[in-house]
Design a protein around this motif. Structure first.
Motif, PDB file in Angstrom:
ATOM      1  N   ARG A  55     -12.202 -11.897 -11.763  1.00 37.81           N
ATOM      2  CA  ARG A  55     -12.027 -13.244 -11.071  1.00 37.81           C
ATOM      3  C   ARG A  55     -13.147 -14.232 -10.928  1.00 37.81           C
ATOM      4  NH1 ARG A  55      -7.288 -14.381 -11.077  1.00 37.81           N
ATOM      5  NH2 ARG A  55      -7.815 -16.122  -9.734  1.00 37.81           N
ATOM      6  N   ALA A 110      -8.634  -5.069   1.195  1.00 36.43           N
ATOM      7  CA  ALA A 110      -8.444  -4.073   0.166  1.00 36.43           C
ATOM      8  C   ALA A 110      -8.067  -2.621   0.434  1.00 36.43           C
ATOM      9  CB  ALA A 110      -9.761  -4.002  -0.943  1.00 36.43           C
ATOM     10  N   LEU A 145      -4.522  -2.632   1.325  1.00 38.05           N
ATOM     11  CA  LEU A 145      -3.767  -2.631  -0.034  1.00 38.05           C
ATOM     12  C   LEU A 145      -3.862  -1.451  -0.947  1.00 38.05           C
ATOM     13  CD1 LEU A 145      -4.305  -6.489  -0.923  1.00 38.05           C
ATOM     14  CD2 LEU A 145      -2.130  -5.252  -0.208  1.00 38.05           C
ATOM     15  N   GLY A 146      -4.732  -0.402  -0.420  1.00 34.36           N
ATOM     16  CA  GLY A 146      -5.007   0.645  -1.203  1.00 34.36           C
ATOM     17  C   GLY A 146      -5.637   0.774  -2.366  1.00 34.36           C
ATOM     18  N   ALA A 147      -6.564  -0.236  -2.233  1.00 33.35           N
ATOM     19  CA  ALA A 147      -7.426  -0.554  -3.587  1.00 33.35           C
ATOM     20  C   ALA A 147      -8.555   0.476  -3.432  1.00 33.35           C
ATOM     21  CB  ALA A 147      -7.715  -1.886  -3.825  1.00 33.35           C
ATOM     22  N   LEU A 188      -4.696  -9.119  -3.909  1.00 31.83           N
ATOM     23  CA  LEU A 188      -5.972  -8.614  -4.034  1.00 31.83           C
ATOM     24  C   LEU A 188      -6.943  -9.596  -4.918  1.00 31.83           C
ATOM     25  CD1 LEU A 188      -5.740  -4.837  -5.102  1.00 31.83           C
ATOM     26  CD2 LEU A 188      -7.274  -5.920  -3.333  1.00 31.83           C
ATOM     27  N   LEU A 233     -12.393  -6.113 -10.550  1.00 33.12           N
ATOM     28  CA  LEU A 233     -11.531  -7.366 -10.240  1.00 33.12           C
ATOM     29  C   LEU A 233     -12.485  -8.541  -9.667  1.00 33.12           C
ATOM     30  CD1 LEU A 233      -8.592  -8.394 -10.144  1.00 33.12           C
ATOM     31  CD2 LEU A 233      -8.620  -7.914  -7.473  1.00 33.12           C
ATOM     32  N   LEU A 234     -13.402  -8.268  -9.187  1.00 33.23           N
ATOM     33  CA  LEU A 234     -14.691  -9.137  -8.743  1.00 33.23           C
ATOM     34  C   LEU A 234     -15.387  -9.847  -9.876  1.00 33.23           C
ATOM     35  CD1 LEU A 234     -16.570  -8.790  -5.670  1.00 33.23           C
ATOM     36  CD2 LEU A 234     -17.704  -9.754  -7.434  1.00 33.23           C
ATOM     37  N   TYR A 235     -15.685  -8.810 -10.919  1.00 34.21           N
ATOM     38  CA  TYR A 235     -16.155  -9.730 -12.218  1.00 34.21           C
ATOM     39  C   TYR A 235     -15.151 -10.523 -13.055  1.00 34.21           C
ATOM     40  CZ  TYR A 235     -20.527  -7.006 -11.710  1.00 34.21           C
ATOM     41  OH  TYR A 235     -21.748  -6.760 -11.596  1.00 34.21           O
ATOM     42  N   LEU A 285     -15.339 -14.699  -3.378  1.00 37.86           N
ATOM     43  CA  LEU A 285     -16.205 -15.459  -4.275  1.00 37.86           C
ATOM     44  C   LEU A 285     -16.565 -17.005  -4.011  1.00 37.86           C
ATOM     45  CD1 LEU A 285     -14.865 -14.065  -7.546  1.00 37.86           C
ATOM     46  CD2 LEU A 285     -17.198 -13.670  -6.684  1.00 37.86           C
ATOM     47  N   LEU A 291     -12.798  -8.758   3.083  1.00 37.56           N
ATOM     48  CA  LEU A 291     -12.093  -8.200   1.479  1.00 37.56           C
ATOM     49  C   LEU A 291     -11.859  -6.702   1.880  1.00 37.56           C
ATOM     50  CD1 LEU A 291     -11.273  -8.712  -1.287  1.00 37.56           C
ATOM     51  CD2 LEU A 291     -13.776  -8.384  -1.859  1.00 37.56           C
ATOM     52  N   LEU A 292     -13.118  -5.728   2.269  1.00 37.58           N
ATOM     53  CA  LEU A 292     -12.893  -4.693   2.083  1.00 37.58           C
ATOM     54  C   LEU A 292     -11.766  -4.068   2.973  1.00 37.58           C
ATOM     55  CD1 LEU A 292     -16.794  -3.423   2.478  1.00 37.58           C
ATOM     56  CD2 LEU A 292     -15.121  -2.900   0.558  1.00 37.58           C
ATOM     57  N   ARG A 326       0.807  -6.952  -4.693  1.00 36.89           N
ATOM     58  CA  ARG A 326      -0.532  -6.303  -4.540  1.00 36.89           C
ATOM     59  C   ARG A 326      -1.661  -6.895  -5.444  1.00 36.89           C
ATOM     60  NH1 ARG A 326      -3.543  -2.268  -6.799  1.00 36.89           N
ATOM     61  NH2 ARG A 326      -4.699  -0.741  -5.598  1.00 36.89           N
ATOM     62  N   ALA A 361       0.767  -1.141   0.086  1.00 39.86           N
ATOM     63  CA  ALA A 361       0.124   0.136  -0.035  1.00 39.86           C
ATOM     64  C   ALA A 361       0.861   1.177  -0.023  1.00 39.86           C
ATOM     65  CB  ALA A 361      -0.887   0.103   1.351  1.00 39.86           C
ATOM     66  N   VAL A 369     -10.164 -11.559  -3.247  1.00 35.22           N
ATOM     67  CA  VAL A 369     -11.398 -11.657  -3.934  1.00 35.22           C
ATOM     68  C   VAL A 369     -11.944 -13.191  -4.304  1.00 35.22           C
ATOM     69  CG1 VAL A 369     -12.441 -11.177  -6.291  1.00 35.22           C
ATOM     70  CG2 VAL A 369     -11.240  -9.224  -5.336  1.00 35.22           C
ATOM     71  N   THR A 396     -12.855   0.987  -4.420  1.00 36.53           N
ATOM     72  CA  THR A 396     -13.970   0.164  -4.577  1.00 36.53           C
ATOM     73  C   THR A 396     -14.237  -0.363  -6.050  1.00 36.53           C
ATOM     74  OG1 THR A 396     -15.043   1.233  -2.665  1.00 36.53           O
ATOM     75  CG2 THR A 396     -16.435  -0.168  -4.046  1.00 36.53           C
ATOM     76  N   ASP A 397     -14.048   0.864  -6.945  1.00 39.44           N
ATOM     77  CA  ASP A 397     -14.271   0.543  -8.262  1.00 39.44           C
ATOM     78  C   ASP A 397     -13.170  -0.757  -8.690  1.00 39.44           C
ATOM     79  OD1 ASP A 397     -15.969   2.334  -8.580  1.00 39.44           O
ATOM     80  OD2 ASP A 397     -14.995   4.123  -9.186  1.00 39.44           O
ATOM     81  N   GLU A 398     -12.182  -0.492  -8.273  1.00 41.74           N
ATOM     82  CA  GLU A 398     -11.123  -1.369  -8.763  1.00 41.74           C
ATOM     83  C   GLU A 398     -11.467  -2.857  -8.459  1.00 41.74           C
ATOM     84  OE1 GLU A 398      -7.192  -0.613  -7.155  1.00 41.74           O
ATOM     85  OE2 GLU A 398      -6.232  -2.357  -8.014  1.00 41.74           O
ATOM     86  N   LEU A 399     -11.889  -2.940  -6.978  1.00 41.87           N
ATOM     87  CA  LEU A 399     -12.564  -4.071  -6.493  1.00 41.87           C
ATOM     88  C   LEU A 399     -13.740  -4.751  -7.098  1.00 41.87           C
ATOM     89  CD1 LEU A 399     -11.219  -5.291  -3.901  1.00 41.87           C
ATOM     90  CD2 LEU A 399     -12.873  -4.221  -2.710  1.00 41.87           C
ATOM     91  N   ILE A 400     -14.700  -3.998  -7.795  1.00 41.52           N
ATOM     92  CA  ILE A 400     -15.732  -4.300  -8.473  1.00 41.52           C
ATOM     93  C   ILE A 400     -15.238  -5.060  -9.814  1.00 41.52           C
ATOM     94  CG2 ILE A 400     -18.079  -3.732  -9.543  1.00 41.52           C
ATOM     95  CD1 ILE A 400     -18.236  -3.402  -6.631  1.00 41.52           C
TER      96      ILE A 400
END
Lengths: 132, 132
Positions: free
Chosen positions: B120, B103, B106-108, A92, B116-118, A100, B99-100, A88, A27, A96, B110-114
Motif C-alpha cells: 500500500r 486486522a 479480520l483474521g489477518a 484491510l 500489505l503495508l509495503y 500510512l 490497525l492491529l 476483507r 473473519a 493500512v 502480522t506477516d500479511e499486514l507487513i
DNA sequence: TACATTGTTATACAGATATATAACAGCAGT
DNA sequence: ACTGCTGTTATATATCTGTATAACAATGTA
C-alpha cells in the motif's frame, strides 16, 4: 459474538455495530446462516436502545449482507461469502492506508512504523492475556 | 498548511480540523509562534462555516496547544514542543493499535499486514506522484 | 481617524443520532 | 388459544453538529 460499542466515540453507535458485523463475517466468526442476536437482547447487552440495533441491522440488510424476517430474527445471508473475501481485502487495505496517511502526517518513517507495529503487537497480546 | 476536511465522514468537521492541527504540530509543519489561518479565510478555503473553524480553534485552545487573541489571530503556543513529542508517540501508538485490532478482527496475520503495508505504501506513493 | 483585518457573540434553523415509551404484528412451541 | 419470543412502527424528546445571518469588539496600519 462479542459485540461492543463506545458511546464516547464520534462514530455513531449503529455504524460501529455495522462495522463489527462486517468484520465478524469477514473473519469467519459469523458464517452464512448464523443468526444475529435479537434487537432486545443486544440492546440490553450493550445498554443501548433497541432502535439503535434495529438501525444497524437495517443498514446491513440494505447492503444485502443479512436478511431479516418478522418474528424469526436476522440471519447472515448465503451470498456473504463473496462479500466476505472482497470486503476483507478492501477493509484491510483501507485500514493500512489510514495508518500510512496518519504516519506520514506525523512524519514517521516506514521502518519506525514496522518497529512500532511489532512492539504494540506484543503489548496488546500481553494486555489481552491479563484480561483473561 | 494544507488543511482538508471530509464532509461525508461521521467524524465532526471541527474534530477533523483539531486532529490535523495536532498532527501538523507533531510533524513540525506548524511550529510554536506560527499563526493559524484566520477563521474566515480557512472557512472559505474549506467551504465550511467560520463558526466550525472557531469551534476547532476553541478546542485547541482549551487543550493549551494554541492561544487566541482578539483581533490578532490564533498562534501555536511555545509549550507545544513538549506536547509535540508526547503526542507524536501516543498518536502513532494509537494508530498502530487501531490497525492491529482491526486486522485481528479480520483474521489477518502480522506477516500479511507487513506485506500489505509495503504494498500500500508503494501504491499511495504512486498515486501521490500522479496528483502532482 | 478611518479602514481592513482579526476574533466574539446571539439568534434561528436544520439534520443526524439516540433515547424512552408504547403499542402492534409475525412465528413457533406448549 | 396461549405464551414468549421475534421484528415493526409511531410519538415525543434531547443532544450534537453545522449552517446562515448579522451585529459587535479588538488590533494594527494608512
Amino acid at each position: 459474538m462479542r459485540f461492543q460499542v463506545d458511546p464516547t466515540s464520534s462514530i455513531p453507535l449503529y455504524a460501529q455495530l455495522v462495522e463489527q458485523v462486517k468484520h465478524a463475517i469477514a473473519a469467519g466468526t459469523l458464517a452464512p446462516g448464523d443468526t444475529l442476536p435479537s434487537l432486545r437482547e443486544l440492546a440490553v447487552r450493550l445498554r443501548i436502545s433497541p432502535l439503535t440495533v434495529k438501525k444497524a441491522y437495517g443498514e446491513l440488510e440494505a447492503l444485502g449482507i443479512v436478511a431479516t424476517e418478522h418474528g424469526r430474527g436476522t440471519t447472515v445471508r448465503a451470498g456473504s461469502d463473496a462479500f466476505s473475501a472482497r470486503y476483507r481485502r478492501e477493509a484491510l487495505a483501507q485500514a493500512v492506508d489510514r495508518l500510512l496517511v496518519e504516519a506520514h502526517h506525523l512524519g514517521a518513517t516506514t521502518d519506525e512504523l514496522i518497529a512500532l507495529l511489532y512492539e504494540r503487537k506484543t503489548v496488546l497480546e500481553e494486555e489481552a492475556a491479563d484480561h483473561v
